[in-house]
Design a protein around this motif. Structure first.
Motif, short mmCIF file in Angstrom:
data_model
loop_
_atom_site.label_atom_id
_atom_site.label_comp_id
_atom_site.label_asym_id
_atom_site.label_seq_id
_atom_site.Cartn_x
_atom_site.Cartn_y
_atom_site.Cartn_z
N PHE A 46 -24.23 72.16 17.42
CA PHE A 46 -24.04 71.18 16.35
C PHE A 46 -23.35 69.92 16.90
N VAL A 47 -22.25 70.12 17.60
CA VAL A 47 -21.48 68.99 18.15
C VAL A 47 -22.30 68.28 19.23
N THR A 48 -22.95 69.06 20.09
CA THR A 48 -23.74 68.47 21.16
C THR A 48 -24.91 67.66 20.60
N GLY A 49 -25.52 68.16 19.54
CA GLY A 49 -26.62 67.42 18.91
C GLY A 49 -26.17 66.08 18.38
N GLU A 50 -24.99 66.05 17.76
CA GLU A 50 -24.45 64.79 17.24
C GLU A 50 -24.16 63.82 18.39
N ALA A 51 -23.58 64.32 19.47
CA ALA A 51 -23.30 63.48 20.63
C ALA A 51 -24.60 62.99 21.27
N SER A 52 -25.59 63.86 21.33
CA SER A 52 -26.87 63.49 21.91
C SER A 52 -27.55 62.40 21.08
N ASP A 53 -27.47 62.50 19.76
CA ASP A 53 -28.05 61.46 18.90
C ASP A 53 -27.41 60.10 19.19
#
Length: 150
Positions: A46-53
């Protein structure tokens, strides 16, 4: 099921972390370890996805520690973000000291020199996670480059 197990954190590591916070005589069921394993993996995704976005919007391919801190904060995990910022600061300090110690041990001192050769730059640690993402811990002001692992 094998594919799902590949994306999860190792259950032995999860169990070890859980045990560290419990009294020595406490027991942890297999079900509790598996539940925590799935939750921790989901949280990281979840956190990585937000950072990736954020990185995609900025046309960057490498997620760095500062991006993770930003994502934690933007998702409402301010306490975690503050803890990670402190950790990154300590980590970067340790890396600078390690680099300085390596230069001293080799008998060279590059502190006053400027170089156009990337090969003389210290290698930044790279953390690879399933899905092809790479995390590089960068010093403030450092630029990042992406090397396609394929």
């Amino acid at each position: 099921m094998d594919g799902e197990q590949d994306r999860l954190l190792p259950i032995a590591n999860v169990g070890r972390m859980m045990k560290q916070t419990l009294p020595p005589t406490a027991k942890i069921s297999k079900e509790a370890k598996q539940t925590m394993q799935e939750c921790a993996t989901e949280f990281i995704s979840f956190v990585t996805g937000e950072a990736s976005d954020k990185c995609q919007k900025e046309n960057r391919k490498t997620v760095n520690g500062d991006d993770i801190c930003w994502a934690l904060s933007s998702l409402g995990f301010d306490d975690y973000a503050e803890a990670i910022v402190r950790y990154l600061h300590k980590y970067r300090e340790a890396e600078r000291e390690r680099s300085a110690n390596q230069h001293e041990a080799s008998g060279t001192d590059h502190r006053g020199e400027e170089s156009n050769h990337e090969s003389k730059q210290p290698q930044q640690p790279v953390f690879k996670v399933p899905g092809g993402l790479e995390f590089r811990v960068l010093d403030k002001g450092s630029s990042s480059s992406f090397t396609n692992p394929s």
